[in-house]
Design an enzyme around this catalytic site. Sequence first.
Site, PDB file in Angstrom:
ATOM      1  N   THR A  43      42.670  58.929  30.431  1.00  0.00           N
ATOM      2  CA  THR A  43      41.743  57.674  30.603  1.00  0.00           C
ATOM      3  C   THR A  43      41.311  57.673  32.065  1.00  0.00           C
ATOM      4  O   THR A  43      39.917  57.492  32.296  1.00  0.00           O
ATOM      5  CB  THR A  43      42.561  56.214  30.428  1.00  0.00           C
ATOM      6  OG1 THR A  43      43.025  56.261  29.113  1.00  0.00           O
ATOM      7  CG2 THR A  43      41.613  55.111  30.572  1.00  0.00           C
ATOM      8  N   CYS A  44      42.124  57.941  33.125  1.00  0.00           N
ATOM      9  CA  CYS A  44      41.792  57.733  34.498  1.00  0.00           C
ATOM     10  C   CYS A  44      40.553  58.899  34.755  1.00  0.00           C
ATOM     11  O   CYS A  44      39.683  58.208  35.267  1.00  0.00           O
ATOM     12  CB  CYS A  44      42.986  58.079  35.400  1.00  0.00           C
ATOM     13  SG  CYS A  44      42.968  58.247  36.926  1.00  0.00           S
ATOM     14  N   LYS A  52      34.527  54.983  37.247  1.00  0.00           N
ATOM     15  CA  LYS A  52      34.412  53.799  37.676  1.00  0.00           C
ATOM     16  C   LYS A  52      34.007  53.978  39.083  1.00  0.00           C
ATOM     17  O   LYS A  52      33.056  53.099  39.570  1.00  0.00           O
ATOM     18  CB  LYS A  52      35.516  52.975  37.397  1.00  0.00           C
ATOM     19  CG  LYS A  52      35.450  51.432  38.123  1.00  0.00           C
ATOM     20  CD  LYS A  52      36.858  51.057  38.070  1.00  0.00           C
ATOM     21  CE  LYS A  52      37.884  51.529  39.086  1.00  0.00           C
ATOM     22  NZ  LYS A  52      38.978  50.914  39.206  1.00  0.00           N
ATOM     23  N   ARG A 207      43.705  36.916  36.449  1.00  0.00           N
ATOM     24  CA  ARG A 207      44.861  36.154  36.191  1.00  0.00           C
ATOM     25  C   ARG A 207      46.028  37.244  36.643  1.00  0.00           C
ATOM     26  O   ARG A 207      46.017  38.085  36.340  1.00  0.00           O
ATOM     27  CB  ARG A 207      44.959  35.828  34.361  1.00  0.00           C
ATOM     28  CG  ARG A 207      46.297  35.166  34.045  1.00  0.00           C
ATOM     29  CD  ARG A 207      45.920  34.540  32.800  1.00  0.00           C
ATOM     30  NE  ARG A 207      45.589  35.586  31.856  1.00  0.00           N
ATOM     31  CZ  ARG A 207      46.713  36.247  31.111  1.00  0.00           C
ATOM     32  NH1 ARG A 207      47.969  35.848  30.934  1.00  0.00           N
ATOM     33  NH2 ARG A 207      46.330  37.241  30.233  1.00  0.00           N
ATOM     34  N   ALA A 344      44.218  47.745  43.767  1.00  0.00           N
ATOM     35  CA  ALA A 344      42.874  47.402  44.371  1.00  0.00           C
ATOM     36  C   ALA A 344      42.132  46.890  43.156  1.00  0.00           C
ATOM     37  O   ALA A 344      42.136  47.424  42.130  1.00  0.00           O
ATOM     38  CB  ALA A 344      42.232  48.507  45.052  1.00  0.00           C
ATOM     39  N   HIS A 438      40.420  46.681  67.963  1.00  0.00           N
ATOM     40  CA  HIS A 438      39.547  45.850  68.181  1.00  0.00           C
ATOM     41  C   HIS A 438      38.352  46.362  68.209  1.00  0.00           C
ATOM     42  O   HIS A 438      38.400  47.710  68.893  1.00  0.00           O
ATOM     43  CB  HIS A 438      39.645  44.892  69.241  1.00  0.00           C
ATOM     44  CG  HIS A 438      38.606  43.817  69.594  1.00  0.00           C
ATOM     45  ND1 HIS A 438      38.393  42.672  68.815  1.00  0.00           N
ATOM     46  CD2 HIS A 438      37.691  43.811  70.234  1.00  0.00           C
ATOM     47  CE1 HIS A 438      37.501  41.926  68.998  1.00  0.00           C
ATOM     48  NE2 HIS A 438      37.001  42.478  70.177  1.00  0.00           N
TER      49      HIS A 438
HETATM   50  P1  FAD Z   1      46.051  58.240  29.680  1.00  0.00           P
HETATM   51  O1  FAD Z   1      45.580  58.394  30.846  1.00  0.00           O
HETATM   52  O2  FAD Z   1      45.378  56.841  28.835  1.00  0.00           O
HETATM   53  O3  FAD Z   1      46.119  59.239  28.672  1.00  0.00           O
HETATM   54  C1  FAD Z   1      46.687  59.200  27.366  1.00  0.00           C
HETATM   55  C2  FAD Z   1      46.122  60.573  26.622  1.00  0.00           C
HETATM   56  O4  FAD Z   1      46.736  60.491  25.238  1.00  0.00           O
HETATM   57  C3  FAD Z   1      44.686  60.156  26.376  1.00  0.00           C
HETATM   58  O5  FAD Z   1      43.730  61.338  26.968  1.00  0.00           O
HETATM   59  C4  FAD Z   1      44.659  60.372  24.873  1.00  0.00           C
HETATM   60  O6  FAD Z   1      43.345  60.682  24.582  1.00  0.00           O
HETATM   61  C5  FAD Z   1      45.685  60.966  24.395  1.00  0.00           C
HETATM   62  N1  FAD Z   1      46.323  60.725  23.165  1.00  0.00           N
HETATM   63  C6  FAD Z   1      46.583  59.436  22.542  1.00  0.00           C
HETATM   64  N2  FAD Z   1      47.021  59.487  21.307  1.00  0.00           N
HETATM   65  C7  FAD Z   1      47.261  60.901  21.172  1.00  0.00           C
HETATM   66  C8  FAD Z   1      47.768  61.653  19.962  1.00  0.00           C
HETATM   67  N3  FAD Z   1      48.351  61.060  18.740  1.00  0.00           N
HETATM   68  N4  FAD Z   1      47.658  63.078  19.935  1.00  0.00           N
HETATM   69  C9  FAD Z   1      47.302  63.587  21.181  1.00  0.00           C
HETATM   70  N5  FAD Z   1      46.793  62.863  22.133  1.00  0.00           N
HETATM   71  C10 FAD Z   1      46.590  61.575  22.093  1.00  0.00           C
HETATM   72  N6  FAD Z   1      44.388  52.639  37.271  1.00  0.00           N
HETATM   73  C11 FAD Z   1      44.424  52.693  38.633  1.00  0.00           C
HETATM   74  O7  FAD Z   1      45.452  53.211  39.151  1.00  0.00           O
HETATM   75  N7  FAD Z   1      43.237  52.586  39.290  1.00  0.00           N
HETATM   76  C12 FAD Z   1      42.112  52.049  39.011  1.00  0.00           C
HETATM   77  O8  FAD Z   1      41.295  51.949  39.703  1.00  0.00           O
HETATM   78  C13 FAD Z   1      41.936  52.026  37.441  1.00  0.00           C
HETATM   79  N8  FAD Z   1      40.748  51.948  36.948  1.00  0.00           N
HETATM   80  C14 FAD Z   1      40.600  51.679  35.664  1.00  0.00           C
HETATM   81  C15 FAD Z   1      39.480  51.681  34.977  1.00  0.00           C
HETATM   82  C16 FAD Z   1      39.237  51.603  33.603  1.00  0.00           C
HETATM   83  C17 FAD Z   1      38.020  51.337  33.032  1.00  0.00           C
HETATM   84  C18 FAD Z   1      40.327  51.877  32.882  1.00  0.00           C
HETATM   85  C19 FAD Z   1      40.248  51.796  31.252  1.00  0.00           C
HETATM   86  C20 FAD Z   1      41.812  52.129  33.310  1.00  0.00           C
HETATM   87  C21 FAD Z   1      42.050  52.082  34.808  1.00  0.00           C
HETATM   88  N9  FAD Z   1      43.194  52.443  35.263  1.00  0.00           N
HETATM   89  C22 FAD Z   1      43.163  52.469  36.534  1.00  0.00           C
HETATM   90  C23 FAD Z   1      44.118  52.474  34.514  1.00  0.00           C
HETATM   91  C24 FAD Z   1      44.567  53.942  34.350  1.00  0.00           C
HETATM   92  O9  FAD Z   1      43.400  54.663  33.715  1.00  0.00           O
HETATM   93  C25 FAD Z   1      45.926  54.263  33.480  1.00  0.00           C
HETATM   94  O10 FAD Z   1      46.803  53.239  34.001  1.00  0.00           O
HETATM   95  C26 FAD Z   1      46.167  55.545  33.129  1.00  0.00           C
HETATM   96  O11 FAD Z   1      45.210  56.716  32.649  1.00  0.00           O
HETATM   97  C27 FAD Z   1      47.605  55.687  32.490  1.00  0.00           C
HETATM   98  O12 FAD Z   1      47.859  57.037  32.214  1.00  0.00           O
HETATM   99  P2  FAD Z   1      48.727  57.461  30.926  1.00  0.00           P
HETATM  100  O13 FAD Z   1      49.127  58.697  31.034  1.00  0.00           O
HETATM  101  O14 FAD Z   1      49.615  56.437  30.631  1.00  0.00           O
HETATM  102  O15 FAD Z   1      47.521  57.443  29.705  1.00  0.00           O
END
Ligand code: FAD
Length: 455
Positions: A43-44, A52, A207, A344, A438
């Site tokens: 996701t990140c 983003k 919130r 942030a 400053h």
């Molecule tokens: P993820 O990064 O979501 O990775 C999970 C992966 O598992 C995905 O690639 C998915 O495809 C894969 N997957 C799922 N199920 C299966 C399966 N059954 N088999 C194989 N693969 C699978 N965090 C920050 O710290 N700063 C920010 O500015 C920030 N901005 C964000 C903006 C947005 C729009 C979003 C949606 C999130 C943001 N976040 C931010 C949150 C951050 O992206 C997440 O906290 C982080 O990515 C979590 O990491 P993770 O490893 O838990 O999961």
Amino acid sequence: MSAFDYDLFVIGGGSGGVRAARIAASEHGAKVAMAEEFRMGGTCVIRGCVPKKLMVFAAGHGAAIDDAAAYGWQVEKGRFDWTAFRKRLDAELNRLESIYTRNAETAGVTILHQRATVTGSHTVRLADGREISAKHILIATGGTPFVPEPYAGIEGVMTSNEVFLMDALPASMLVLGGGFIACEMAGIMQGLGVQVTQMYRGEQILRGFDSDLQEHVAAALVQQGIALETHTDLTALERGADGGYMATDTQGRRRRFDAVLFATGRVPNTRGLGLESAGVAMDKAGAVTVDAYSQTNVPSIFAVGDVTNRIQLTPVAIREGHAFADTVFGGTPVSVDHSDVASAVFTRPEAGTVGLTEAEAAARGPIEVYMASFRPMQSAFIGADTKALFKLVVCAVTRRVLGLHIVAPGAGELIQIAAVAVKMGATKDDFDRTVAVHPTMSEELVLLRKPTRTT
Ligand code: FAD
């Protein structure tokens, strides 16, 4: 020879999964495989923080052109070219995805580009039908956007998963939600020239954040031109023949928008993952229940990151993934400290926060609040109304700074540094002893002499 195909099987190639896999393989010599069903980086990298933030930069340049004109530059602001930006964004995400893939492979991790589900305490099944066994399984499947039931199936309605893939920018957009993603997307879209209405059913946006920070950001969104409507919810949404959407709300209005973005929260990605078959405990929201070492009730299965619903931030998922690898394969039990995690909100101006909100701190004992709200020099000079907020929440007994909340240009960068002081247990007197830099905005942090209020 091990009785298992792998020492570790990681499901999910995102922030937490990749870190865990890499550390387990390269630093602790484990035989590791990882399944990723979408794109490496998670996701990140692919549809969160990275695209983003790049859009925040893009939108910020628009505002900078306006400011430059007010400062005396002869500039003419054209339209934002989304197509050109998308092309560059796609190339950048491809580049980052290949870096993630290469780094994991270099560490010795076998990447399987397909979905995996759990079939037992030591077994997973791949989408192609293969069964794989592993001594340990790590669930790192992240979260997924939540769209309320009546609206989930409406064609073309977007979540944060789709918004980075738009073919063109709409003229108007309804953003639903009040969390940090909703606020950031509203700010970005408005900054790129889209007329944004942000609708949130609660009392105030953001919130869980400090109440003064909430109010400051809300005022900034409105000042930016966003129609921010709190205490308001959708009651109906229909797709029009012209491709737009008719939205009816609890105020009885029926309005047309070119696009609709649901930023109404995220849920743990556990549906259809087979965790029930292995007897892995989950909470009511579907989050995997873990202990301080990210271990589930099934000793061979662990979970890190958003899927555990602890703190849904990339650096937290990375820490948890690293700690898991060190604990299970490095022989050193490491638990992650989830207190005083700074974060942030990339609105304009940005918000940064660490530690307790005023309300949380007040519930624990007597506090002093030190606060300054003012127009920074660069805004005041051009007659802009942009206001900054610097707020310290201090324990009245120990003088320790329990919470620090900033709304200001660059607050994301400022809070990272200030968080070190808070994490070290700095007192208000430590702040006072620090000589100001400053002229800066953040000098206010060390110049707040008298409490604004005590409770
Ligand atoms: P993820 O990064 O979501 O990775 C999970 C992966 O598992 C995905 O690639 C998915 O495809 C894969 N997957 C799922 N199920 C299966 C399966 N059954 N088999 C194989 N693969 C699978 N965090 C920050 O710290 N700063 C920010 O500015 C920030 N901005 C964000 C903006 C947005 C729009 C979003 C949606 C999130 C943001 N976040 C931010 C949150 C951050 O992206 C997440 O906290 C982080 O990515 C979590 O990491 P993770 O490893 O838990 O999961």
